[in-house]
Design a protein around this motif. Structure first.
Motif, PDB file in Angstrom:
ATOM      1  N   TYR A 117      42.394  47.166  32.954  1.00  0.00           N
ATOM      2  CA  TYR A 117      41.498  46.021  33.143  1.00  0.00           C
ATOM      3  C   TYR A 117      41.369  45.654  34.615  1.00  0.00           C
ATOM      4  O   TYR A 117      42.333  45.740  35.369  1.00  0.00           O
ATOM      5  CB  TYR A 117      42.016  44.809  32.365  1.00  0.00           C
ATOM      6  N   PHE A 118      40.179  45.243  35.013  1.00  0.00           N
ATOM      7  CA  PHE A 118      39.965  44.735  36.371  1.00  0.00           C
ATOM      8  C   PHE A 118      38.890  43.657  36.339  1.00  0.00           C
ATOM      9  O   PHE A 118      38.142  43.534  35.365  1.00  0.00           O
ATOM     10  CB  PHE A 118      39.561  45.874  37.332  1.00  0.00           C
ATOM     11  N   ASN A 119      38.873  42.856  37.407  1.00  0.00           N
ATOM     12  CA  ASN A 119      37.871  41.794  37.526  1.00  0.00           C
ATOM     13  C   ASN A 119      37.069  42.007  38.798  1.00  0.00           C
ATOM     14  O   ASN A 119      37.612  42.454  39.808  1.00  0.00           O
ATOM     15  CB  ASN A 119      38.550  40.425  37.605  1.00  0.00           C
ATOM     16  N   VAL A 120      35.784  41.679  38.752  1.00  0.00           N
ATOM     17  CA  VAL A 120      34.939  41.745  39.939  1.00  0.00           C
ATOM     18  C   VAL A 120      34.173  40.440  40.074  1.00  0.00           C
ATOM     19  O   VAL A 120      33.613  39.934  39.100  1.00  0.00           O
ATOM     20  CB  VAL A 120      33.930  42.914  39.848  1.00  0.00           C
ATOM     21  N   ASP A 121      34.208  39.891  41.287  1.00  0.00           N
ATOM     22  CA  ASP A 121      33.329  38.777  41.665  1.00  0.00           C
ATOM     23  C   ASP A 121      32.184  39.401  42.428  1.00  0.00           C
ATOM     24  O   ASP A 121      32.394  39.891  43.528  1.00  0.00           O
ATOM     25  CB  ASP A 121      34.056  37.818  42.619  1.00  0.00           C
ATOM     26  N   ALA A 122      31.011  39.412  41.853  1.00  0.00           N
ATOM     27  CA  ALA A 122      29.909  40.142  42.482  1.00  0.00           C
ATOM     28  C   ALA A 122      28.802  39.208  42.945  1.00  0.00           C
ATOM     29  O   ALA A 122      28.481  38.219  42.278  1.00  0.00           O
ATOM     30  CB  ALA A 122      29.349  41.163  41.502  1.00  0.00           C
TER      31      ALA A 122
END
Ligand code: NI
Length: 171
Positions: A117-122
């Motif tokens: 799992y990973f998170n991105v603030d785009a």
């Protein structure tokens, strides 16, 4: 190179299924999707566009290794209230473009090709591409964001061009 399915093919309008197996076949699919994306000169490519009805898309902003992303089972957890206009195209509706209004920033949680799992603030182009590709996972296309008249115009143009080029429906 994978075949790219185009507007009129049912797979593009079919909601996709969760990816549950993270194996070498999945990694091969991801590699093939990246190759196809670069070959087709796009910035994003989703499963249904290559006939794979799974929750997966790849992004390559062509700014080196740090601008390549694989999103598997993505969930957009937050969208900004602020919206912006940007001219979008789609490899599944080749050669046609239209302004689309969307939120400027999104937060996404997803899994990579290993299931991690990973998170991105785009923001910027990445936020735009993520939303466009994520739509594909629900059988939605950018033309669905336009008013009915504009949408029909693009659809007609697409099918006219398709008829001219002799492309048959693939499913
Ligand atoms: Ni697209």
């Amino acid at each position: 190179m994978l075949d790219i399915y185009t507007l009129g093919d049912d797979v593009l309008r079919t909601p996709t299924e969760e990816v549950t197996v993270f194996d070498s076949a999945l990694r091969m699919l991801v590699d093939a999707m990246f190759d196809t994306l670069v070959e087709a000169d796009g910035v994003g490519l989703a499963g249904p566009q290559v006939g794979v009805s799974k929750r997966i898309f790849v992004v390559d902003l062509r700014k080196g290794e740090g601008s390549k992303y694989v999103f598997i089972n993505p969930v957009i957890t937050e969208t900004s209230v602020e919206e912006g206009v940007y001219e979008e195209g789609c490899l599944s509706i080749p050669g046609l473009y239209h302004d689309v209004v969307r939120p400027l920033r999104v937060k996404v949680q997803a899994q990579d090709a290993d299931g991690k799992y990973f998170n991105v603030d785009a923001d910027g182009l990445l936020a735009r591409v993520i939303q466009h590709e994520n739509d594909h996972l629900y059988g939605k296309l950018y033309i669905d964001h336009l008013d009915e008249k504009e949408k029909e115009k693009l659809e007609k143009l697409h099918f006219k061009r398709q008829k001219k080029s002799g492309k048959r429906k693939q499913n």
